[in-house]
Design a protein around this motif. Structure first.
Motif, mmCIF file in Angstrom:
data_model
loop_
_atom_site.group_PDB
_atom_site.id
_atom_site.type_symbol
_atom_site.label_atom_id
_atom_site.label_comp_id
_atom_site.label_asym_id
_atom_site.label_seq_id
_atom_site.Cartn_x
_atom_site.Cartn_y
_atom_site.Cartn_z
ATOM 1 N N GLU A 229 0.819 -1.184 0.283
ATOM 2 C CA GLU A 229 0.458 0.231 0.172
ATOM 3 C C GLU A 229 0.655 1.062 0.291
ATOM 4 O O GLU A 229 0.952 1.934 -0.673
ATOM 5 N N ILE A 230 1.867 1.417 0.962
ATOM 6 C CA ILE A 230 2.867 2.348 0.723
ATOM 7 C C ILE A 230 3.625 2.793 -0.314
ATOM 8 O O ILE A 230 4.116 3.734 -1.366
ATOM 9 N N ASP A 231 4.031 2.055 -1.825
ATOM 10 C CA ASP A 231 4.567 1.646 -2.309
ATOM 11 C C ASP A 231 3.229 2.262 -3.400
ATOM 12 O O ASP A 231 3.470 3.228 -3.993
ATOM 13 N N ALA A 232 2.185 1.957 -3.803
ATOM 14 C CA ALA A 232 1.381 3.088 -4.273
ATOM 15 C C ALA A 232 1.227 4.320 -3.400
ATOM 16 O O ALA A 232 0.903 5.322 -4.648
ATOM 17 N N VAL A 233 1.260 4.930 -2.465
ATOM 18 C CA VAL A 233 1.110 5.953 -1.857
ATOM 19 C C VAL A 233 2.160 6.858 -2.312
ATOM 20 O O VAL A 233 2.110 8.302 -2.773
ATOM 21 N N ARG A 234 3.271 5.884 -2.125
ATOM 22 C CA ARG A 234 4.606 6.949 -2.787
ATOM 23 C C ARG A 234 4.793 7.408 -4.897
ATOM 24 O O ARG A 234 4.896 8.030 -4.613
ATOM 25 N N ALA A 235 3.868 6.284 -4.865
ATOM 26 C CA ALA A 235 4.087 6.716 -6.420
ATOM 27 C C ALA A 235 3.525 7.315 -6.848
ATOM 28 O O ALA A 235 3.235 8.495 -7.258
ATOM 29 N N LEU A 236 1.690 7.515 -6.063
ATOM 30 C CA LEU A 236 1.388 8.195 -6.329
ATOM 31 C C LEU A 236 1.367 10.105 -6.199
ATOM 32 O O LEU A 236 2.103 10.883 -7.107
ATOM 33 N N GLU A 237 1.843 10.073 -5.212
ATOM 34 C CA GLU A 237 2.512 11.689 -4.720
ATOM 35 C C GLU A 237 3.860 12.018 -5.299
ATOM 36 O O GLU A 237 4.078 13.173 -5.913
ATOM 37 N N GLU A 238 4.583 10.876 -5.841
ATOM 38 C CA GLU A 238 5.509 11.018 -7.337
ATOM 39 C C GLU A 238 5.126 11.602 -8.611
ATOM 40 O O GLU A 238 5.256 12.688 -8.841
ATOM 41 N N PHE A 239 4.049 11.094 -9.166
ATOM 42 C CA PHE A 239 3.353 11.291 -9.839
ATOM 43 C C PHE A 239 2.961 12.897 -9.850
ATOM 44 O O PHE A 239 2.641 13.636 -11.081
ATOM 45 N N ARG A 240 2.471 13.301 -8.950
ATOM 46 C CA ARG A 240 1.848 14.715 -9.022
ATOM 47 C C ARG A 240 3.223 15.975 -8.208
ATOM 48 O O ARG A 240 2.684 16.640 -9.254
ATOM 49 N N ARG A 241 4.175 15.468 -7.609
ATOM 50 C CA ARG A 241 5.692 16.489 -7.826
ATOM 51 C C ARG A 241 5.660 16.236 -9.088
ATOM 52 O O ARG A 241 6.313 17.624 -8.805
ATOM 53 N N ALA A 242 5.555 14.899 -9.927
ATOM 54 C CA ALA A 242 6.695 15.531 -11.104
ATOM 55 C C ALA A 242 6.450 17.267 -11.835
ATOM 56 O O ALA A 242 6.732 16.884 -12.922
ATOM 57 N N GLY A 243 4.951 16.802 -11.798
ATOM 58 C CA GLY A 243 4.218 18.129 -12.545
ATOM 59 C C GLY A 243 5.328 19.123 -12.433
ATOM 60 O O GLY A 243 4.242 20.664 -13.169
ATOM 61 N N GLY A 244 5.256 19.772 -10.900
ATOM 62 C CA GLY A 244 6.939 20.923 -10.634
ATOM 63 C C GLY A 244 5.520 22.135 -10.311
ATOM 64 O O GLY A 244 6.042 22.863 -9.569
ATOM 65 N N ASP A 245 4.230 21.757 -10.153
ATOM 66 C CA ASP A 245 3.262 22.525 -9.279
ATOM 67 C C ASP A 245 2.675 22.434 -7.997
ATOM 68 O O ASP A 245 1.640 23.164 -7.909
ATOM 69 N N LEU A 246 2.797 21.620 -7.424
ATOM 70 C CA LEU A 246 2.577 20.942 -6.215
ATOM 71 C C LEU A 246 2.770 21.104 -5.141
ATOM 72 O O LEU A 246 3.728 21.303 -5.579
ATOM 73 N N LEU A 247 2.356 22.124 -4.352
ATOM 74 C CA LEU A 247 2.578 22.564 -3.377
ATOM 75 C C LEU A 247 2.436 21.949 -2.199
ATOM 76 O O LEU A 247 3.101 21.665 -1.176
ATOM 77 N N ASP A 248 1.401 20.767 -2.084
ATOM 78 C CA ASP A 248 1.337 19.962 -1.135
ATOM 79 C C ASP A 248 0.265 19.282 -1.362
ATOM 80 O O ASP A 248 -0.470 18.903 -2.165
ATOM 81 N N ILE A 249 0.169 17.848 -1.029
ATOM 82 C CA ILE A 249 -1.022 16.898 -1.189
ATOM 83 C C ILE A 249 -2.598 17.353 -0.206
ATOM 84 O O ILE A 249 -1.602 18.481 0.979
ATOM 85 N N ALA A 250 -3.480 17.045 -0.407
ATOM 86 C CA ALA A 250 -4.610 17.830 0.095
ATOM 87 C C ALA A 250 -5.437 17.216 1.072
ATOM 88 O O ALA A 250 -5.906 17.400 2.105
ATOM 89 N N PHE A 251 -4.827 16.026 1.605
ATOM 90 C CA PHE A 251 -4.673 15.206 3.351
ATOM 91 C C PHE A 251 -3.847 14.109 2.362
ATOM 92 O O PHE A 251 -3.323 13.589 1.890
ATOM 93 N N ASP A 252 -3.872 13.107 4.090
ATOM 94 C CA ASP A 252 -3.028 11.746 3.630
ATOM 95 C C ASP A 252 -3.696 11.168 2.840
ATOM 96 O O ASP A 252 -4.726 11.126 3.090
ATOM 97 N N THR A 253 -2.929 10.912 2.084
ATOM 98 C CA THR A 253 -4.197 9.802 0.825
ATOM 99 C C THR A 253 -4.231 8.564 1.587
ATOM 100 O O THR A 253 -3.340 7.829 2.796
ATOM 101 N N ILE A 254 -5.363 7.594 1.238
ATOM 102 C CA ILE A 254 -6.291 6.885 1.592
ATOM 103 C C ILE A 254 -5.836 5.918 -0.172
ATOM 104 O O ILE A 254 -6.252 5.802 -1.284
#
Length: 603
Positions: free
Chosen positions: A348-373
């Motif tokens: 599960e943690i692999d999925a969380v980390r992968a998703l957050e990495e894809f969001r960060r890759a765009g360069g515009d992410l300031l934070d996640i909106a809440f802890d990923t479920i």
């Protein structure tokens, strides 16, 4: 990393309860209320204010505890009935809330003449009034206590947050600070009010076109404000060091500890929100003989009615976020295939980390909106499950993975849930998923007369589940801000919401179904209220509203029973997926674009 993982796990130290009871005895108290709240009644709290989690181990975003000399109870709603059992010690009894209210539980567990303590900054007037109405006839005293008894025993309590404040661009807000202040001042004058006390951080940030960093995931700043109806002038009670890098022309900056003294100097009629302002605000005004007007925070509805600039901004944020989600879902499909073939272990943690990495890759992410479920198998049935190193589990063939996540971008806040099959789903999973999908489509396609509220639409999402004897224990949708709180009031889609839906309001559309010990299903898009498109059959004298879909990410076709959908539902899915492909054109690499074409193929 935006996501942090608790490596400790397990309940809090039961010795803390013993220490708290010693503190109560020293103060002559028989019970104490311990809410998951700060002085601003926000859903998320800073580490300094995480008293409930520190005392009990419960990490959910809603709930409270009551500790007496003999018992300890924690009150949570249906979203947390599974989570709370795994987090709190045996000495603490979970209680179904709001089926059982604090005042009813205290009435059953206290003797006549008992004394119940509460922190006057952490409870609203509405809460305290309910306690007094039920308990004072028995001589049970409801006592404001400072300093907070939990703080007195929390020796390593973190310091209050002092995050920097930034200005929010007017071109994204659509209105400048002065215009907003004039609008709120006019609202007060029309109501015959002379002042408004603002205690909600997102209201203050919206009003002044600022954003803060006091709370993880939510770009708000802790503070209070008083707005004068005659002039629109604002007194802002906030630590000056937070605003050291910006200028707020026309705003009088004062220290937060000066709020109570300032309240005592007001004259005329003062608006206070009974449901969100700390009890001490109304008590101070009443003690000084100042007229109180109990009315909702005057910023709530104007903030909820997004400007066209805010809507345009949030559409753009959702397209970037959608591209990140598509890249993640393609990665997840590849990973799931390796799991099914027995060639990989994906946690599960692999999925969380992968998703957050894809969001960060765009360069515009300031934070996640809440802890990923990211809940696989039985964890998916825990509505607000948060994976930790202690609870992490591997994805397994035949299971479902529920992923609820979002991003904070300067131009918008996103929130999306997708449920994905790991391998081949079974008939029961497909049937339940399809019922949830039918409800989600019903809300997406809804047309309704102006003036209806969220409670009037909530049943549309539940009806397919009800026909199968099923339901879910959370609202169908919550309001969402624009680079503000991911859970924003007052608009909601729920059985209890009587706030009329208005053009510009953004809400989530997220029905679900949860099979305890097996799997969970939720499908979520964000939608915005808009005037309904014209129809030849429409009554020209009746204004109708509809939803504009903001989220553009495919829905797992493997979990859809096409034969159970009506022609209109099938048409909606095909049109939605065609829209996803169209909106994602040029935003994805070639391999992800090819995957998207398969994921969005017509039913």
């Amino acid at each position: 990393m935006f996501q942090s993982f608790d490596t400790k796990g397990g309940p809090a130290d039961p010795a803390r309860l013993a220490s708290l009871r010693e503190e109560l005895a020293a103060r002559g108290l028989d019970a104490i209320l311990v809410p998951r709240a700060d002085a601003h009644q926000g859903e998320y709290v800073a580490p300094h204010d995480a008293r409930l989690a520190w005392l009990t181990g419960f990490t959910g975003s809603a709930g409270f505890a009551i500790v007496t000399t003999a018992k300890a109870a924690i009150f949570v709603d249906g979203r947390y009935k599974l989570q709370v059992r795994s987090e709190v010690a045996e000495e603490i009894t979970p209680v179904d809330w709001p089926a059982t209210r604090a005042e009813a539980w205290l009435d059953d567990h206290l003797d006549d003449g008992a004394r119940v303590g509460f922190d006057p900054w952490l409870h609203t007037a509405k809460e305290v009034e309910a306690l007094k109405a039920r308990l004072e006839p028995r001589g049970i005293e409801i006592v404001p206590v400072t300093p907070n008894p939990v703080d007195a025993i929390w020796t390593d309590q973190p310091a209050p947050p002092m995050g920097p404040v930034t200005l929010y661009p007017e071109e994204l807000a659509g209105r400048d600070r002065a215009e907003k202040c004039r609008e709120i001042a006019e609202t007060l004058r029309e109501a015959g009010e002379d002042w408004a006390v603002l205690t909600l951080p997102d209201s203050i940030c919206w009003l002044l076109n600022i954003r803060g960093s006091d709370i993880p995931r939510n770009p708000v700043a802790h503070g209070f404000a008083i707005l004068e109806a005659a002039t629109g002038a604002v007194r802002l009670f906030m630590h000056a060091e937070k605003l050291a890098k910006i200028r707020l022309d026309g705003v009088d900056l004062l220290p937060p500890e000066g709020l109570v003294a300032a309240l005592a100097t007001l004259s005329g009629k003062v608006r206070v929100d009974r449901e969100s302002a700390p009890w001490i605000v109304g008590d101070t005004l009443a003690s000084e003989g100042i007229a109180l007007s109990w009315a909702p925070d005057p910023c709530l509805l104007p903030k909820a009615r997004k400007t066209e600039a805010e809507l345009a901004a949030t559409r753009a944020a959702h397209l970037r976020d959608g591209a990140a989600m598509c890249a993640f879902l393609r990665w997840l499909d590849d990973a799931a295939e390796r799991v099914v073939q027995g060639g990989a272990t994906v946690m599960e943690i692999d999925a969380v980390r992968a998703l957050e990495e894809f969001r960060r890759a765009g360069g515009d992410l300031l934070d996640i909106a809440f802890d990923t479920i990211a809940g696989s198998g039985p964890h998916g049935a825990i509505v607000h499950y948060r994976v930790t190193e202690a609870t992490d589990r591997a994805l397994a063939p035949g299971e479902l993975l529920l992923v609820d996540s979002g991003g904070q971008y300067l131009d918008g806040t996103t929130d999306i849930t997708r449920t994905i099959a790991i391998g081949v789903p079974d008939e029961e999973q497909i049937a339940a998923f399809t019922r949830v999908l039918k409800g989600m489509i019903a809300v997406s396609r809804a047309r309704w007369p102006k003036g209806l509220a969220g409670r009037d639409l909530d049943a549309l999402a539940r009806a397919p589940l009800w026909m199968a004897g099923q339901d879910y224990d959370h609202g169908t949708g919550h309001g969402v801000g624009v680079y503000l709180s991911v859970h924003e009031g007052p608009q909601r889609l729920s059985r209890t919401s009587d706030i009329p839906l208005e053009p510009g309001m953004i809400v989530s559309n997220e029905p679900g179904y949860y099979r305890e010990g097996a799997w969970g299903i939720r499908i979520e898009n964000l939608v915005a209220v808009e005037p309904a498109p014209d129809l030849d059959s429409a009554d020209p004298a009746r204004d109708m509203l509809a939803f504009e879909t903001l989220t553009w990410v495919p829905i797992d076709r493997r979990l859809i029973d096409v034969d159970a959908l009506s022609p209109g539902e099938r048409a909606w899915i095909d049109a939605y997926h065609a829209g996803v492909e169209r909106q994602m054109t040029g935003r994805l690499d070639a391999e992800t674009a090819a995957w998207l074409g398969r994921a969005c193929a017509p039913l």
